[in-house]
Design an enzyme around this catalytic site. Structure first.
Site, PDB file in Angstrom:
ATOM      1  CG  ASP A   8      -1.922   1.115   1.218  1.00  0.00           C
ATOM      2  OD1 ASP A   8      -3.010   0.892   0.660  1.00  0.00           O
ATOM      3  OD2 ASP A   8      -1.641   2.201   1.755  1.00  0.00           O
ATOM      4  CD  GLU A  10      -4.616   4.347  -1.002  1.00  0.00           C
ATOM      5  OE1 GLU A  10      -4.698   4.776   0.156  1.00  0.00           O
ATOM      6  OE2 GLU A  10      -5.555   4.401  -1.821  1.00  0.00           O
TER       7      GLU A  10
END
Length: 418
Positions: A188, A231
């Protein structure tokens, strides 16, 4: 659909010859083995070479397929499925294949020209054995482009969430069947919302695309990279033990950090990750995702820009549950905590805030009615947990063998008194 697992992309590029697709009014025959995206990419690539060849060259490539068949591969069912989407057992597919080749020879004699494999195959399935009633002929490049959009993320070009789940299910089943290790890494981008708010969404999209590119450059052909959502990315690493997966994930993290640090005037971008391994850390797909996510959360709590590995702890000393009050001292501050378990090698305490892994702490254990014991330890793990509507953190500490470290006789007495 085959795919190049090194890049995380399908084998989509370039012009491709035609495929014969059954129309909605011509239901596909289901008679046995069904080709899926997990089937041999080598067969697919060889087939595309055959279809791109001029008719005289087809004979050499057909002979290559025959040699593959002798090596035990399910060649004929693969060829017919890719070309027609008709599913046959390997035995039945071979029988059709022989007939198609004879039919091609018959057409050559009747038309005085070589019609090629595709025309012979179409005429055979429509007019000879009637497996197809109303087929559609389409360029494979067009068909694959459409198929690609169903399994890939439009921005990054990585596989999408739906494909990730199906691929992870397939790989966990394969690992279980063959007794292999399968690792999952969840990655991430750190503080991505702030990046979007500060530099704009176009800059954020550029970061996502570059991170995906750096990711795929770091993988083997058998690995699968996907955009899990937002993301967050996921890496499926077949036949990979825990520490091997850590090396891959941390290499990606370093490349992302180094790339954006070198860019003058651009945003600073880092990445955190968590790694879990099947079947060591999880019994099924859902648990494997959850465990890798736990590692990712721990990496964020420990300061970001790092990869945390779930599991693998080796306990040399038995632990006993305790409820001792603890005073924690570090960087000139003192705060209260509660011990949860204790051994001769370490201590687990519940604390009000996260402390970076590697931090040295001085602690004083205060058992009820007993003598206070001073210990010095190093934080080796941090895990958040909820308690009475607030977030607390479990700090795992390893006792340090140095002046000021714990007195072993006192520790043994504390443990024996529990």
């Amino acid at each position: 659909m085959g795919h190049d697992r090194r890049s995380g992309q399908g084998a989509w590029a370039g012009r491709r010859p035609g495929a014969i697709i059954p129309s909605p009014s011509s239901p596909a025959r289901e008679t046995g083995r069904v080709m899926t995206s997990a089937d041999d990419d080598g067969i697919r690539q060889a087939l595309l070479q055959l279809l791109e060849a001029n008719p005289p060259d087809e004979e050499k490539l057909l002979a290559r397929f025959e040699s593959r068949r002798k090596e035990g591969e399910s060649v004929y069912s693969a060829i017919l499925y890719i070309l027609t989407h008709l599913s046959f057992s390997e035995t039945e597919a071979e029988r059709h294949w022989r007939r198609i080749r004879r039919h091609r020879e018959s057409l050559r004699k009747e038309t005085h020209r070589d019609v090629g494999l595709r025309v012979a195959l179409l005429d055979y399935f429509v007019n000879v054995c009637h497996e197809l009633k109303n087929p559609k002929v389409i360029e494979i490049a067009i068909y694959e482009s459409t198929a690609r959009s169903a399994v890939t993320d439009g921005l990054t070009g990585l596989f999408n969430h739906a494909y990730f789940l199906s691929a992870l299910r397939r790989e966990t089943q394969r690992s279980k069947r063959h007794g292999l290790k399968l690792s999952l890494a969840m990655l991430d981008l750190d503080d991505f919302k702030h990046l979007n708010d500060t530099h704009g969404h176009l800059a954020g999209d550029g970061v996502l695309m570059k991170a995906a590119s750096l990711m795929t450059q770091s993988l083997r052909e058998v690995d699968i990279a996907a955009r899990y959502g937002g993301e967050e990315f996921a890496l499926i690493l077949p036949d990979t033990p825990r520490m091997g997966a850590f090396v891959v994930a941390d290499r990606i993290r370093k490349r992302v950090d180094e790339h954006f640090r070198r860019r003058k005037g651009g945003p600073a971008v880092t990445m955190s990750g968590g790694v879990a391994t099947f079947p060591d850390d999880a019994a099924d797909l859902e648990q494997l995702i959850k465990r890798a996510d736990e590692g990712l959360y721990r990496a964020k709590a420990e300061g970001k820009n790092r990869v945390t590995v779930i599991g693998g702890e080796r306990r040399q000393h038995p632990r006993v549950p305790v409820t001792h009050r603890v005073t924690v001292r570090g960087e000139g501050h003192a705060a209260a905590a509660r011990a949860k378990n204790l051994s001769e090698g370490g201590l687990l305490v519940s604390f009000a805030r996260a402390v970076p892994v590697g931090s040295p702490l001085d602690l004083t254990l205060r058992p009820r009615g007993g003598i206070a014991v001073g210990v010095r330890g190093e934080v080796v793990r941090v895990e958040p947990h909820g308690a009475q509507g607030r977030v607390l953190y479990d700090l795992g500490l390893r006792f340090l063998a140095e002046p000021g470290g714990p007195s072993l006789p006192l520790l043994r007495r504390l443990i024996s008194d529990v």
